[in-house]
Design a protein around this motif. Structure first.
Motif, mmCIF file in Angstrom:
data_model
loop_
_atom_site.group_PDB
_atom_site.id
_atom_site.type_symbol
_atom_site.label_atom_id
_atom_site.label_comp_id
_atom_site.label_asym_id
_atom_site.label_seq_id
_atom_site.Cartn_x
_atom_site.Cartn_y
_atom_site.Cartn_z
ATOM 1 N N UNK A 340 0.812 -1.207 0.000
ATOM 2 C CA UNK A 340 0.000 0.000 0.000
ATOM 3 C C UNK A 340 0.854 1.269 0.000
ATOM 4 N N UNK A 341 2.164 1.121 -0.057
ATOM 5 C CA UNK A 341 3.023 2.291 -0.192
ATOM 6 C C UNK A 341 3.705 2.759 1.071
ATOM 7 N N UNK A 342 3.686 1.965 2.131
ATOM 8 C CA UNK A 342 4.375 2.365 3.368
ATOM 9 C C UNK A 342 5.877 2.454 3.129
ATOM 10 N N UNK A 343 6.532 3.337 3.854
ATOM 11 C CA UNK A 343 7.978 3.508 3.713
ATOM 12 C C UNK A 343 8.719 2.259 4.186
ATOM 13 N N UNK A 344 9.859 2.006 3.567
ATOM 14 C CA UNK A 344 10.670 0.855 3.950
ATOM 15 C C UNK A 344 11.258 1.068 5.340
ATOM 16 N N UNK A 345 11.380 -0.013 6.083
ATOM 17 C CA UNK A 345 11.994 0.017 7.405
ATOM 18 C C UNK A 345 12.754 -1.290 7.610
ATOM 19 N N UNK A 346 13.933 -1.250 8.214
ATOM 20 C CA UNK A 346 14.690 -2.493 8.402
ATOM 21 C C UNK A 346 14.094 -3.413 9.458
ATOM 22 N N UNK A 347 13.235 -2.866 10.342
ATOM 23 C CA UNK A 347 12.659 -3.675 11.413
ATOM 24 C C UNK A 347 11.133 -3.500 11.430
ATOM 25 N N UNK A 348 10.426 -4.194 10.553
ATOM 26 C CA UNK A 348 8.961 -4.065 10.543
ATOM 27 C C UNK A 348 8.363 -4.379 11.912
ATOM 28 N N UNK A 349 7.458 -3.531 12.355
ATOM 29 C CA UNK A 349 6.799 -3.749 13.634
ATOM 30 C C UNK A 349 7.542 -3.218 14.833
ATOM 31 N N UNK A 350 8.794 -2.819 14.669
ATOM 32 C CA UNK A 350 9.591 -2.311 15.776
ATOM 33 C C UNK A 350 9.957 -0.857 15.515
ATOM 34 N N UNK A 351 10.055 -0.051 16.575
ATOM 35 C CA UNK A 351 10.477 1.335 16.378
ATOM 36 C C UNK A 351 11.939 1.398 16.009
ATOM 37 N N UNK A 352 12.294 2.429 15.273
ATOM 38 C CA UNK A 352 13.693 2.650 14.942
ATOM 39 C C UNK A 352 14.453 2.915 16.236
#
Length: 377
Positions: A340-352
């Motif tokens: 759906x276009x969410x930004x990439x993150x190295x840890x899905x579900x976890x805060x940076x």
């Protein structure tokens, strides 16, 4: 699908809170950094971390083999993915007595270093993006195989990194559908609960703790997951109503059916241990106005991103089939969020871990009772 009522209120706000702390990434041990005579307390997670780091070294060797081969044009896509794998390695190696990650490697595509045996990755076999995608998916599955042997916080990290690996495989062209765990069965109960739930509404946290076969923390996390699925079902009704009759609307229907099935599964789990499942609210306040297809896609990405955080917490709070199903749900929400276009993150579900969560104090990247969610304008 019906548009939202102006009288709607409450609980898509449940999906505004982004998971718990990435505490597994900052582990420490008694005796670390002490004198030569200090004795380090054994870490039960150490074998799991060592396996995970070794698997990550193999994966990094695969990236390096492909980057060193012909076709330099693919570096633009491979380098960001490899940089995320380096971050995974640093998080998985945290607390190991022999860990030594060079400064800055977690934020770049530079190689990470660790005083372990050299990787024996079959680098010659990784000559195409398809082969690398297959290696990513195999590594992601290996993370899940260790969920049962990991502590709650490490299990949450493994589930997140596994989801990231599946996202990498998809980005590399692997469009095989992920293996979705079967809905969790009700937890066996040796005896009925001694304190029946109040007929006037959902069980309160103290009453929920009486669910036989589930810890109080697991019951609380399951209730939160159920409440979030109620909100997601409502939210996808809004999403579908704002999309044209095309593939996006079909995707919204598929997602809606998946969330309805997950909602029903958690209701069965809670009811099976004598806990009254949380009921859906009469209505839900959207985090922002949804007036067109673009807003609908943004809402869908928001729902899935927040659900990934809810399921990361559920991984940490549960064991056995519930933990495996929560990890699968985290992955599925991460995949849908990216679609759906969410930004990439190295840890899905976890805060940076490097960015403080708004409204919190204390350790960066954590959430807790002091969190004040801010609706997206």
């Amino acid at each position: 699908m019906q548009p939202p009522s102006r009288r709607t209120f409450l609980a898509l706000g449940l999906l505004l809170t982004a998971g718990g702390a990435l505490t597994a990434c900052t582990g420490s041990h008694d005796g670390d950094g002490g004198g030569p005579g200090d004795r380090r307390r054994p870490d039960p997670d150490e074998p799991v971390r060592l396996r995970a780091v070794t698997d990550t070294d193999t994966l990094l060797a695969g990236y390096d083999a492909l980057l060193a081969g012909p076709g330099a044009g693919q570096a633009a896509q491979l380098q960001p993915l490899r940089a995320e794998v380096v971050q995974h390695r640093a998080a998985l190696a945290a607390g190991l007595p022999t860990a030594s990650v060079s400064p800055g490697t977690a934020a770049s595509s530079a190689s990470a270093s660790l005083s372990l045996s050299p990787s024996t990755a079959p680098t010659s076999a990784v000559g195409t993006e398809a082969a690398l995608a297959s290696l990513e998916r195999q590594t992601a599955q290996a993370r899940l195989a260790d969920l049962g042997a990991a502590s709650p916080q490490l299990a949450r990290l493994l589930a997140s990194v596994s989801a990231a690996g599946v996202l990498h495989a998809v980005a590399l062209g692997d469009d095989a559908p992920p293996t979705t765990p079967a809905p969790p069965p009700p937890v066996p109960s040796a005896a009925p609960t001694t304190a029946p739930s109040s007929p006037s509404g959902p069980a309160s946290p103290p009453a929920a703790a009486s669910g036989a076969g589930l810890s109080p923390e697991a019951v609380t996390a399951l209730q939160r997951a159920l409440s979030s699925e109620h909100a997601a079902v409502y939210g996808y009704g809004v999403v579908g109503a704002r999309l044209p009759d095309d593939q996006q609307r079909a995707d919204a229907r598929t997602a809606l059916a998946a969330h309805q099935a997950r909602r029903d599964a958690w209701q069965r789990v809670l009811g099976g241990v004598g806990v009254t499942p949380s009921a859906a609210a009469a209505g839900y306040q959207l985090p922002f106005a949804v007036t067109d297809a673009a807003g609908a896609g943004r809402l869908a990405a928001h729902i899935e991103t927040r659900l990934a955080a809810v399921y990361a917490d559920l991984v940490a709070a549960t064991t056995g089939p519930q933990r495996a199903t929560a990890a699968g749900s985290l992955r599925d929400s991460a995949l849908r969020a990216r679609r759906w276009g969410a930004a990439a993150t190295p840890f899905p579900g976890l805060p940076d871990p490097a960015v403080p969560t708004p409204g919190t104090t204390g350790t960066p990247g954590t959430t807790g009772p002091g969190t004040t969610p801010t609706p997206t304008a």
